[in-house]
Scaffold this motif. Structure first.
Motif, PDB file in Angstrom:
ATOM      1  N   SER A   1       1.439  -1.447   0.416  1.00 43.45           N
ATOM      2  CA  SER A   1      -0.008   0.348  -0.109  1.00 43.45           C
ATOM      3  C   SER A   1       0.996   1.613  -0.052  1.00 43.45           C
ATOM      4  O   SER A   1       1.955   1.932   0.109  1.00 43.45           O
ATOM      5  CB  SER A   1      -0.947  -0.250   1.662  1.00 43.45           C
ATOM      6  OG  SER A   1      -1.193   1.168   1.438  1.00 43.45           O
TER       7      SER A   1
ATOM      8  N   SER B   1       6.981   1.028   5.135  1.00 41.30           N
ATOM      9  CA  SER B   1       7.815  -0.604   5.192  1.00 41.30           C
ATOM     10  C   SER B   1       7.400  -1.216   4.577  1.00 41.30           C
ATOM     11  O   SER B   1       8.791  -3.039   4.232  1.00 41.30           O
ATOM     12  CB  SER B   1       7.394  -0.764   7.107  1.00 41.30           C
ATOM     13  OG  SER B   1       6.549  -1.275   7.292  1.00 41.30           O
ATOM     14  N   VAL B   2       6.293  -2.025   4.391  1.00 43.01           N
ATOM     15  CA  VAL B   2       6.464  -3.248   3.671  1.00 43.01           C
ATOM     16  C   VAL B   2       6.372  -3.165   1.941  1.00 43.01           C
ATOM     17  O   VAL B   2       7.112  -4.136   1.511  1.00 43.01           O
ATOM     18  CB  VAL B   2       4.245  -2.833   3.281  1.00 43.01           C
ATOM     19  CG1 VAL B   2       3.992  -4.855   2.786  1.00 43.01           C
ATOM     20  CG2 VAL B   2       3.628  -3.225   4.614  1.00 43.01           C
TER      21      VAL B   2
ATOM     22  N   ARG C   1       0.545   3.511   1.443  1.00 42.78           N
ATOM     23  CA  ARG C   1      -0.044   4.277   3.274  1.00 42.78           C
ATOM     24  C   ARG C   1       1.477   3.650   4.394  1.00 42.78           C
ATOM     25  O   ARG C   1       1.639   3.584   4.757  1.00 42.78           O
ATOM     26  CB  ARG C   1      -1.020   4.033   3.832  1.00 42.78           C
ATOM     27  CG  ARG C   1      -1.878   5.492   2.760  1.00 42.78           C
ATOM     28  CD  ARG C   1      -3.157   5.276   3.210  1.00 42.78           C
ATOM     29  NE  ARG C   1      -4.152   6.040   2.436  1.00 42.78           N
ATOM     30  CZ  ARG C   1      -4.904   5.869   1.995  1.00 42.78           C
ATOM     31  NH1 ARG C   1      -4.285   4.540   0.800  1.00 42.78           N
ATOM     32  NH2 ARG C   1      -5.566   6.906   1.108  1.00 42.78           N
ATOM     33  N   ASN C   2       2.049   2.110   2.995  1.00 41.50           N
ATOM     34  CA  ASN C   2       2.844   1.342   4.418  1.00 41.50           C
ATOM     35  C   ASN C   2       4.146   0.853   3.486  1.00 41.50           C
ATOM     36  O   ASN C   2       4.282   0.281   3.060  1.00 41.50           O
ATOM     37  CB  ASN C   2       1.881   0.049   4.796  1.00 41.50           C
ATOM     38  CG  ASN C   2       3.145  -0.331   5.777  1.00 41.50           C
ATOM     39  OD1 ASN C   2       3.730  -0.572   5.829  1.00 41.50           O
ATOM     40  ND2 ASN C   2       2.143  -1.240   6.125  1.00 41.50           N
TER      41      ASN C   2
END
Length: 161
Positions: free
Chosen positions: A86, A91-92, A88-89
């Motif tokens: 995403s 780190s992923v 919005r993430n």
């Protein structure tokens, strides 16, 4: 494109939003709100690599034990991170990048070994291993582009409209 005073791109976007399942976002929405985010492409490539890996598990008798032990877990990891990807993430997306980089190196090495063993580009084991390497390389490219784009993106760009 403008035709008779109508902006067809805007009209197309509106029709896509109306036909969209509530609570989801479309490709148009992601690119409109977060420039240089390629998470949708990364998702498709991660799932594609997982599918190729599942085929390889069944066909590669030489590496059967390795594929059963590591391959199935790798398919789970690819699927989980495809779902978590995403804008919005951040780190992923970093984890996606690391996973596909490792996958690329591993399967390119295994593809080269298969090529030298079978001395053919037509061998199914070589083709599947190389396919996983190609898919991982493409995913790595789009992960890096997403990281670069998101590192320039402000919190205001990530807010929902």
């Amino acid at each position: 494109m403008v035709m008779d005073g109508l902006d067809l791109d805007e009209e197309y976007r509106e029709s896509m939003k109306k036909s969209q399942i509530p609570g989801t976002t479309s490709l148009l929405d992601n690119h409109a709100t977060v420039p240089h985010y390629y998470g949708n492409i990364v998702r498709v490539l991660l799932i594609s690599a997982g599918i190729l890996l599942l085929l390889l598990i069944l066909l590669d008798k030489e590496m059967f034990v390795f594929n059963i032990a590591v391959g199935i877990v790798t398919v789970l990891i690819l699927t989980i991170f495809a779902g978590l990807t995403s804008p919005r993430n951040f780190s992923v997306i970093i984890v996606d990048t690391v996973v596909v980089a490792i996958l690329f190196v591993l399967y390119e090495f295994l593809a080269a070994a298969a090529y030298y063993k079978y001395d053919s580009f037509v061998n199914e084991i070589f083709a599947l291993r190389q396919g996983i390497a190609f898919t991982s390389l493409a995913a790595l490219y789009f992960c890096i582009k997403s990281l670069r784009g998101l590192s320039r993106t402000t919190e205001e760009d990530l807010k929902e409209e």
